[in-house]
Motif scaffolding. Structure first.
Motif, PDB file in Angstrom:
ATOM      1  N   THR A  27       0.847  -1.190   0.000  1.00  0.00           N
ATOM      2  CA  THR A  27       0.000   0.000   0.000  1.00  0.00           C
ATOM      3  C   THR A  27       0.885   1.243   0.000  1.00  0.00           C
ATOM      4  OG1 THR A  27      -1.720  -1.200   1.183  1.00  0.00           O
ATOM      5  CG2 THR A  27      -1.837   1.196   1.206  1.00  0.00           C
ATOM      6  N   THR A  28       1.166   1.728  -1.206  1.00  0.00           N
ATOM      7  CA  THR A  28       2.137   2.807  -1.390  1.00  0.00           C
ATOM      8  C   THR A  28       1.458   4.010  -2.044  1.00  0.00           C
ATOM      9  OG1 THR A  28       2.688   1.987  -3.574  1.00  0.00           O
ATOM     10  CG2 THR A  28       3.959   1.122  -1.737  1.00  0.00           C
ATOM     11  N   PRO A  29       2.098   5.157  -1.988  1.00  0.00           N
ATOM     12  CA  PRO A  29       1.564   6.332  -2.684  1.00  0.00           C
ATOM     13  C   PRO A  29       1.227   6.020  -4.138  1.00  0.00           C
ATOM     14  CG  PRO A  29       3.409   6.975  -1.321  1.00  0.00           C
ATOM     15  CD  PRO A  29       3.313   5.482  -1.225  1.00  0.00           C
ATOM     16  N   THR A  30       2.134   5.370  -4.831  1.00  0.00           N
ATOM     17  CA  THR A  30       1.908   5.052  -6.248  1.00  0.00           C
ATOM     18  C   THR A  30       0.635   4.228  -6.432  1.00  0.00           C
ATOM     19  OG1 THR A  30       4.285   5.066  -6.639  1.00  0.00           O
ATOM     20  CG2 THR A  30       2.921   3.966  -8.265  1.00  0.00           C
ATOM     21  N   GLU A  31       0.445   3.213  -5.576  1.00  0.00           N
ATOM     22  CA  GLU A  31      -0.733   2.363  -5.704  1.00  0.00           C
ATOM     23  C   GLU A  31      -2.011   3.168  -5.456  1.00  0.00           C
ATOM     24  OE1 GLU A  31      -1.128  -0.620  -6.794  1.00  0.00           O
ATOM     25  OE2 GLU A  31      -3.296  -0.598  -6.404  1.00  0.00           O
ATOM     26  N   LEU A  32      -2.013   4.013  -4.453  1.00  0.00           N
ATOM     27  CA  LEU A  32      -3.202   4.816  -4.159  1.00  0.00           C
ATOM     28  C   LEU A  32      -3.496   5.781  -5.303  1.00  0.00           C
ATOM     29  CD1 LEU A  32      -3.129   5.597  -0.351  1.00  0.00           C
ATOM     30  CD2 LEU A  32      -4.425   3.899  -1.626  1.00  0.00           C
ATOM     31  N   ALA A  33      -2.441   6.381  -5.836  1.00  0.00           N
ATOM     32  CA  ALA A  33      -2.624   7.302  -6.957  1.00  0.00           C
ATOM     33  C   ALA A  33      -3.307   6.577  -8.122  1.00  0.00           C
ATOM     34  CB  ALA A  33      -1.273   7.866  -7.391  1.00  0.00           C
ATOM     35  N   ARG A  34      -2.844   5.364  -8.404  1.00  0.00           N
ATOM     36  CA  ARG A  34      -3.452   4.555  -9.456  1.00  0.00           C
ATOM     37  C   ARG A  34      -4.943   4.415  -9.200  1.00  0.00           C
ATOM     38  NH1 ARG A  34       1.167   1.400 -10.767  1.00  0.00           N
ATOM     39  NH2 ARG A  34       1.228   0.365  -8.746  1.00  0.00           N
ATOM     40  N   ARG A  35      -5.304   4.103  -7.970  1.00  0.00           N
ATOM     41  CA  ARG A  35      -6.707   3.842  -7.650  1.00  0.00           C
ATOM     42  C   ARG A  35      -7.567   5.093  -7.747  1.00  0.00           C
ATOM     43  NH1 ARG A  35      -7.656  -1.026  -3.787  1.00  0.00           N
ATOM     44  NH2 ARG A  35      -6.132  -2.443  -4.701  1.00  0.00           N
ATOM     45  N   PHE A  36      -6.976   6.242  -7.512  1.00  0.00           N
ATOM     46  CA  PHE A  36      -7.742   7.486  -7.604  1.00  0.00           C
ATOM     47  C   PHE A  36      -7.664   8.065  -9.021  1.00  0.00           C
ATOM     48  CE2 PHE A  36      -7.584   7.498  -2.952  1.00  0.00           C
ATOM     49  CZ  PHE A  36      -8.853   7.944  -2.653  1.00  0.00           C
ATOM     50  N   GLY A  37      -6.934   7.428  -9.900  1.00  0.00           N
ATOM     51  CA  GLY A  37      -6.773   7.941 -11.263  1.00  0.00           C
ATOM     52  C   GLY A  37      -6.064   9.279 -11.284  1.00  0.00           C
ATOM     53  N   VAL A  38      -4.993   9.354 -10.543  1.00  0.00           N
ATOM     54  CA  VAL A  38      -4.324  10.622 -10.267  1.00  0.00           C
ATOM     55  C   VAL A  38      -2.819  10.388 -10.318  1.00  0.00           C
ATOM     56  CG1 VAL A  38      -3.702  11.698  -8.066  1.00  0.00           C
ATOM     57  CG2 VAL A  38      -5.995  12.027  -9.010  1.00  0.00           C
ATOM     58  N   ARG A  39      -2.048  11.416 -10.583  1.00  0.00           N
ATOM     59  CA  ARG A  39      -0.599  11.261 -10.581  1.00  0.00           C
ATOM     60  C   ARG A  39      -0.076  11.136  -9.150  1.00  0.00           C
ATOM     61  NH1 ARG A  39       1.612  10.690 -15.538  1.00  0.00           N
ATOM     62  NH2 ARG A  39      -0.055  11.060 -17.056  1.00  0.00           N
ATOM     63  N   THR A  40       0.969  10.343  -8.995  1.00  0.00           N
ATOM     64  CA  THR A  40       1.512  10.108  -7.652  1.00  0.00           C
ATOM     65  C   THR A  40       1.838  11.415  -6.934  1.00  0.00           C
ATOM     66  OG1 THR A  40       2.501   8.059  -8.459  1.00  0.00           O
ATOM     67  CG2 THR A  40       3.260   8.878  -6.347  1.00  0.00           C
ATOM     68  N   ALA A  41       2.436  12.338  -7.674  1.00  0.00           N
ATOM     69  CA  ALA A  41       2.871  13.589  -7.041  1.00  0.00           C
ATOM     70  C   ALA A  41       1.712  14.329  -6.386  1.00  0.00           C
ATOM     71  CB  ALA A  41       3.553  14.472  -8.073  1.00  0.00           C
ATOM     72  N   SER A  42       0.504  14.075  -6.879  1.00  0.00           N
ATOM     73  CA  SER A  42      -0.657  14.806  -6.356  1.00  0.00           C
ATOM     74  C   SER A  42      -0.992  14.449  -4.913  1.00  0.00           C
ATOM     75  CB  SER A  42      -1.873  14.536  -7.239  1.00  0.00           C
ATOM     76  OG  SER A  42      -1.579  14.826  -8.582  1.00  0.00           O
ATOM     77  N   LEU A  43      -0.510  13.324  -4.461  1.00  0.00           N
ATOM     78  CA  LEU A  43      -0.799  12.930  -3.077  1.00  0.00           C
ATOM     79  C   LEU A  43      -0.030  13.786  -2.074  1.00  0.00           C
ATOM     80  CD1 LEU A  43      -0.994   9.062  -2.992  1.00  0.00           C
ATOM     81  CD2 LEU A  43      -2.512  10.715  -4.040  1.00  0.00           C
ATOM     82  N   TYR A  44       1.077  14.356  -2.543  1.00  0.00           N
ATOM     83  CA  TYR A  44       1.997  14.971  -1.591  1.00  0.00           C
ATOM     84  C   TYR A  44       1.508  16.297  -1.020  1.00  0.00           C
ATOM     85  CZ  TYR A  44       5.341  11.255  -2.132  1.00  0.00           C
ATOM     86  OH  TYR A  44       5.951  10.032  -2.090  1.00  0.00           O
ATOM     87  N   SER A  45       0.357  16.776  -1.460  1.00  0.00           N
ATOM     88  CA  SER A  45      -0.237  17.918  -0.754  1.00  0.00           C
ATOM     89  C   SER A  45      -1.008  17.440   0.479  1.00  0.00           C
ATOM     90  CB  SER A  45      -1.201  18.667  -1.662  1.00  0.00           C
ATOM     91  OG  SER A  45      -0.837  18.555  -3.008  1.00  0.00           O
ATOM     92  N   HIS A  46      -1.343  16.143   0.505  1.00  0.00           N
ATOM     93  CA  HIS A  46      -2.212  15.621   1.569  1.00  0.00           C
ATOM     94  C   HIS A  46      -1.471  14.731   2.561  1.00  0.00           C
ATOM     95  CE1 HIS A  46      -5.486  17.115  -0.921  1.00  0.00           C
ATOM     96  NE2 HIS A  46      -4.906  16.529  -1.939  1.00  0.00           N
ATOM     97  N   VAL A  47      -0.385  14.136   2.098  1.00  0.00           N
ATOM     98  CA  VAL A  47       0.427  13.263   2.947  1.00  0.00           C
ATOM     99  C   VAL A  47       1.878  13.678   2.784  1.00  0.00           C
ATOM    100  CG1 VAL A  47       0.714  10.864   3.622  1.00  0.00           C
ATOM    101  CG2 VAL A  47      -1.137  11.490   2.106  1.00  0.00           C
ATOM    102  N   ARG A  48       2.597  13.698   3.912  1.00  0.00           N
ATOM    103  CA  ARG A  48       3.984  14.181   3.830  1.00  0.00           C
ATOM    104  C   ARG A  48       4.828  13.259   2.969  1.00  0.00           C
ATOM    105  NH1 ARG A  48       4.463  16.322   9.109  1.00  0.00           N
ATOM    106  NH2 ARG A  48       4.765  14.201   9.890  1.00  0.00           N
TER     107      ARG A  48
END
Lengths: 190, 190
Positions: A27-48
């Motif tokens: 369960t990694t940033p990349t995997e979550l990004a895939r599931r949300f249909g979003v680029r990995t980098a986009s998670l980094y505003s919400h998780v450090r």
DNA sequence: ACCGCTTGCCTAAGCATCTTAGGCAAGCTC
DNA sequence: GAGCTTGCCTAAGATGCTTAGGCAAGCGGT
């Protein structure tokens, strides 16, 4: 482009579900990004970072588990409470293997302090109230219960009991019987 | 260029030491290559992949632990054997945290079959011989012992007992007393 | 309805790790 | 000393984590 509506909360919930499906480890940033249909980098505003995400999932699972335990123990005492409490842990691990794995993720001091760990300890003590143990024996008993539950469930999840008879459910039942008997006659000689 | 003398064996031994120093999690092909002064790719003649390396370290640690346990149990019986056996586990975990973490690495069926797991189970049974339990109760008791040992040591390693009195050594001693008492009066009613 | 500001998600890019394919030479066997 | 095995190499691709900076979605106010 329509927005995905990410928040820290959404990510952690999705992370918990992902962990149950493919394992906490994966369960990694990349995997979550895939599931949300979003680029990995986009998670980094919400998780450090990746570690922070895993910590969040761990805290979420600990909280959820404490909620279930507290509900199960309410209105019960003695062996009844012990069994209900124990089953919450085991059922949670069987039902949500990824989240259970998350509860064993090593937390740093800061995260541990803000975790539901305190609630878990309090519930253990509440259960032992029915067995009338004095300190320091109560603390030792709390630690025994924690060890047995986390140990059994961990071994069961790792497949430690899966290839031998009798099945693990029977061992679980008898072990709870034995623990109940032990707590009623706890040796306080030492 | 002089050769480094890599073998599967050398890599696994070095992996065990590395795990104790920096953690099993961070014991990777790249890290080992660094330590041997060698390119990462060079490891792949000796180990299939990173997962294989970790499995190798896990099997090594399980074997080493079984050796120690078997030596400790030899010539002892009853509570004496129980305590000696239990202390081997705990001391190993405290002395070799990385290797102990390795023993909990999930093994696939093939690796598990070739592991020292069988020896561990046999030793547990040998210890319980002194308590005269009949089947299936003996199996349940074996599983309880495994759960308590792995659970306690795991929680202790994770720091679960570190920020509260009394210290974990006292709990450990009293828990072993309690287990001994429990095994002598194991409830066989169910 | 429009304007401006916040901010959510983007692209671009750097770095680390894992892994495979193919090459050269170290050092054993004869 | 010649030849062969094989240990370690370089090269290169894939994947994952993370940061920096940009664009526009969609909120607030007017």
């Amino acid at each position: 482009m329509a927005r995905a509506g990410l928040t820290t909360e959404t990510l952690i919930r999705a992370g918990a579900e992902t962990a149950d499906e493919i394992g906490f480890e994966r369960t990694t940033p990349t995997e979550l990004a895939r599931r949300f249909g979003v680029r990995t980098a986009s998670l980094y505003s919400h998780v450090r970072n990746a570690h922070d995400l895993k910590t969040g999932i761990a805290l979420f699972a600990l909280e959820e588990l404490a909620d279930r335990a507290s509900e199960a123990v309410a209105g019960r005492a003695g062996k009844d409470a012990l069994v209900a409490f124990a089953n919450v842990y085991r059922d949670y691990a069987l039902e949500h293997p990824g989240r259970f794995a998350a509860t064993q993720f090593p937390l740093d001091a800061e995260a541990a302090a803000s975790s539901a760990g305190v609630r878990h300890a309090q519930m253990s003590r509440a259960i032992l109230r029915g067995y009338h143990l004095t300190e320091p024996h109560q603390t030792h008993a709390v630690r025994l219960l924690g060890s047995v539950f986390s140990g059994f469930v961990g071994l069961e999840a790792a497949g430690g009991f899966s290839h031998s008879a009798p099945d693990s459910q029977q061992s679980w039942t008898e072990i709870l019987d034995a623990l109940d008997a032990l707590l009623r006659t706890w040796p306080t000689t030492s």
